[in-house]
Design a protein around this motif. Structure first.
Motif, PDB file in Angstrom:
ATOM      1  N   PHE A   1       0.856  -1.205  -0.130  1.00 38.60           N
ATOM      2  CA  PHE A   1       0.147   0.322   0.010  1.00 38.60           C
ATOM      3  C   PHE A   1       0.894   1.216   0.014  1.00 38.60           C
ATOM      4  N   THR A   2       0.484   2.280  -0.846  1.00 38.86           N
ATOM      5  CA  THR A   2       1.432   3.469  -0.937  1.00 38.86           C
ATOM      6  C   THR A   2       0.582   4.490  -0.213  1.00 38.86           C
ATOM      7  N   PHE A   3       1.260   4.984   0.775  1.00 45.04           N
ATOM      8  CA  PHE A   3       0.633   5.873   2.170  1.00 45.04           C
ATOM      9  C   PHE A   3       0.732   7.433   1.278  1.00 45.04           C
ATOM     10  N   SER A   4      -0.370   7.996   0.954  1.00 47.55           N
ATOM     11  CA  SER A   4       0.039   9.312   0.212  1.00 47.55           C
ATOM     12  C   SER A   4      -0.551  10.396   1.349  1.00 47.55           C
ATOM     13  N   LYS A   5      -1.193   9.903   2.320  1.00 43.41           N
ATOM     14  CA  LYS A   5      -1.760  10.925   3.379  1.00 43.41           C
ATOM     15  C   LYS A   5      -1.115  11.158   4.572  1.00 43.41           C
ATOM     16  N   VAL A   6      -0.534  12.433   4.629  1.00 41.82           N
ATOM     17  CA  VAL A   6       0.346  12.564   6.011  1.00 41.82           C
ATOM     18  C   VAL A   6      -0.578  12.313   7.233  1.00 41.82           C
ATOM     19  N   GLY A   7      -0.143  11.579   8.275  1.00 42.48           N
ATOM     20  CA  GLY A   7      -0.938  11.467   9.573  1.00 42.48           C
ATOM     21  C   GLY A   7      -0.342  10.028  10.221  1.00 42.48           C
ATOM     22  N   GLU A   8      -1.079   9.643  11.213  1.00 41.22           N
ATOM     23  CA  GLU A   8      -0.596   8.487  12.111  1.00 41.22           C
ATOM     24  C   GLU A   8      -2.103   7.561  11.654  1.00 41.22           C
ATOM     25  N   TRP A   9      -1.630   6.395  11.094  1.00 45.23           N
ATOM     26  CA  TRP A   9      -2.636   5.577  10.456  1.00 45.23           C
ATOM     27  C   TRP A   9      -2.430   4.064  11.451  1.00 45.23           C
ATOM     28  N   GLY A  10      -3.366   3.641  12.174  1.00 39.13           N
ATOM     29  CA  GLY A  10      -3.662   2.545  12.756  1.00 39.13           C
ATOM     30  C   GLY A  10      -4.172   1.361  11.740  1.00 39.13           C
ATOM     31  N   TYR A  11      -3.695   0.413  11.815  1.00 44.40           N
ATOM     32  CA  TYR A  11      -4.300  -0.955  11.242  1.00 44.40           C
ATOM     33  C   TYR A  11      -4.326  -2.260  12.030  1.00 44.40           C
ATOM     34  N   HIS A  12      -4.990  -3.190  11.496  1.00 38.53           N
ATOM     35  CA  HIS A  12      -5.053  -4.374  12.018  1.00 38.53           C
ATOM     36  C   HIS A  12      -5.256  -5.439  11.011  1.00 38.53           C
ATOM     37  N   ASN A  13      -5.300  -6.515  11.641  1.00 40.89           N
ATOM     38  CA  ASN A  13      -5.736  -7.924  10.999  1.00 40.89           C
ATOM     39  C   ASN A  13      -6.980  -8.133  10.949  1.00 40.89           C
ATOM     40  N   TYR A  14      -7.664  -7.798   9.821  1.00 33.02           N
ATOM     41  CA  TYR A  14      -9.366  -8.026   9.792  1.00 33.02           C
ATOM     42  C   TYR A  14      -9.592  -9.517  10.576  1.00 33.02           C
ATOM     43  N   VAL A  15      -8.749 -10.577  10.134  1.00 31.86           N
ATOM     44  CA  VAL A  15      -8.957 -11.889  10.507  1.00 31.86           C
ATOM     45  C   VAL A  15      -8.592 -11.998  12.210  1.00 31.86           C
ATOM     46  N   ASP A  16      -7.879 -11.150  12.492  1.00 33.72           N
ATOM     47  CA  ASP A  16      -7.569 -11.296  14.024  1.00 33.72           C
ATOM     48  C   ASP A  16      -7.162  -9.855  14.644  1.00 33.72           C
ATOM     49  N   PRO A  17      -8.283  -9.097  14.841  1.00 34.99           N
ATOM     50  CA  PRO A  17      -8.279  -7.782  15.278  1.00 34.99           C
ATOM     51  C   PRO A  17      -7.133  -7.396  16.488  1.00 34.99           C
ATOM     52  N   ASN A  18      -6.788  -8.575  17.213  1.00 35.40           N
ATOM     53  CA  ASN A  18      -5.781  -8.354  18.431  1.00 35.40           C
ATOM     54  C   ASN A  18      -4.486  -8.081  17.826  1.00 35.40           C
ATOM     55  N   SER A  19      -4.114  -8.253  16.554  1.00 38.18           N
ATOM     56  CA  SER A  19      -2.711  -7.931  15.635  1.00 38.18           C
ATOM     57  C   SER A  19      -3.065  -6.549  15.176  1.00 38.18           C
ATOM     58  N   HIS A  20      -2.401  -5.747  15.599  1.00 39.09           N
ATOM     59  CA  HIS A  20      -2.519  -4.424  15.074  1.00 39.09           C
ATOM     60  C   HIS A  20      -1.193  -3.544  15.056  1.00 39.09           C
ATOM     61  N   GLY A  21      -1.377  -2.324  14.308  1.00 35.73           N
ATOM     62  CA  GLY A  21      -0.021  -1.597  14.239  1.00 35.73           C
ATOM     63  C   GLY A  21      -0.437  -0.095  14.017  1.00 35.73           C
ATOM     64  N   LYS A  22       1.035   0.371  13.800  1.00 37.51           N
ATOM     65  CA  LYS A  22       0.543   2.116  13.441  1.00 37.51           C
ATOM     66  C   LYS A  22       1.493   2.531  12.311  1.00 37.51           C
TER      67      LYS A  22
END
Length: 131
Positions: free
Chosen positions: A105-126
């Protein structure tokens, strides 16, 4: 050696040392510190059985980031929150990825973007995106 030559030599060595120090400072990848945690500049994140590693990264805008599945569970990257209204709607994979598959994924928007594994929402990052 005469006095002028010694002064010139000392100044020359001092300038070279300052240039070397500045080069090292500005050449070294910058890092973000959040809650006393150093966040590396990298463009690759791995999903392991323990979760995303590193769980937080910093990139420049328009950087393509690879998310590589090294775990035994499926990986389906999605922007936070875990709902239909995402903080970054474009930052969502269209399918689950199996072991050794990747999503970019190419991040074009400046900011802090949290994400997760949709299959396992306990796996996440930023991802921290700067100009």
């Amino acid at each position: 050696m005469d006095k002028k030559f010694k002064i010139f030599l000392i100044l020359f060595i001092s300038v070279i040392a300052i240039i070397a120090i500045l080069f090292f400072i500005f050449k070294t990848p910058k890092q973000v510190v959040e809650n006393n945690e150093v966040i590396p500049m990298t463009d690759t994140v791995y999903l392991t059985d323990a979760g995303f590693e590193p769980s937080k990264i910093k990139v420049k805008a328009n950087t393509e980031v690879k998310f590589i599945n090294e775990s035994d569970k499926p990986m389906w990257i999605s922007s936070n929150p875990h709902s239909d209204e995402l903080d970054y709607p474009e930052f969502k994979d269209t399918q689950a990825r199996e072991k050794d598959e990747e999503y970019t994924f190419t991040f074009s928007k400046v900011g802090e973007w949290g994400y997760h594994n949709y299959v396992d929402p306990n796996s996440h990052g930023k991802v921290f995106v700067e100009k």
